[in-house]
Design a protein around this motif. Structure first.
Motif, PDB file in Angstrom:
ATOM      1  N   SER A 198      30.907  39.096  63.816  1.00 33.81           N
ATOM      2  CA  SER A 198      31.316  37.847  63.172  1.00 33.81           C
ATOM      3  C   SER A 198      30.559  37.670  61.860  1.00 33.81           C
ATOM      4  N   ARG A 199      31.118  36.874  60.996  1.00 32.63           N
ATOM      5  CA  ARG A 199      30.492  36.673  59.687  1.00 32.63           C
ATOM      6  C   ARG A 199      29.152  35.948  59.782  1.00 32.63           C
ATOM      7  N   HIS A 200      28.868  35.334  60.920  1.00 32.86           N
ATOM      8  CA  HIS A 200      27.623  34.588  61.092  1.00 32.86           C
ATOM      9  C   HIS A 200      26.461  35.493  61.514  1.00 32.86           C
ATOM     10  N   GLN A 201      26.755  36.673  61.955  1.00 35.59           N
ATOM     11  CA  GLN A 201      25.715  37.612  62.381  1.00 35.59           C
ATOM     12  C   GLN A 201      25.169  38.332  61.139  1.00 35.59           C
ATOM     13  N   PRO A 202      23.828  38.334  60.934  1.00 37.39           N
ATOM     14  CA  PRO A 202      23.263  38.908  59.708  1.00 37.39           C
ATOM     15  C   PRO A 202      23.145  40.434  59.697  1.00 37.39           C
ATOM     16  N   THR A 203      23.308  41.070  60.853  1.00 37.16           N
ATOM     17  CA  THR A 203      23.188  42.530  60.928  1.00 37.16           C
ATOM     18  C   THR A 203      24.382  43.113  61.678  1.00 37.16           C
TER      19      THR A 203
END
Length: 88
Positions: free
Chosen positions: A43-48
């Motif tokens: 998802s776009r909210h996950q930084p990695t």
């Protein structure tokens, strides 16, 4: 970002964000070159996300800077298209 000439004629290294990596890319990060065989699309909210190489894999920050080998201009075009889409 400015692209740098590679060691092989007819191509160049394109510096960009790690999120632009796709399977089939040859990347350079920290002076180490690797061939990408797979990656996660979180998802776009996950930084990695996870990137798999022929020699193993790693988690990488989406905004980490990497260089992708561009033998024919297609990587430069892909990176420009992704940037343009993000601006819209």
């Amino acid at each position: 970002m400015q692209a740098h000439q590679g060691s092989s004629a007819g191509g160049r290294w394109v510096p960009t964000f790690a999120t632009d990596i796709e399977p089939g890319d040859k990347i350079r990060r920290g002076g180490v070159e690797r061939f990408v065989v797979a990656r996660d699309y979180p998802s776009r909210h996950q930084p990695t996300y996870r990137v798999e190489y022929t020699t193993g894999g790693e988690s990488i920050g989406k905004l980490a800077i990497v260089s992708i080998w561009d033998p024919d201009g297609s990587v430069s075009q892909r990176v420009q298209d992704i940037s343009a889409a993000a601006i819209r």
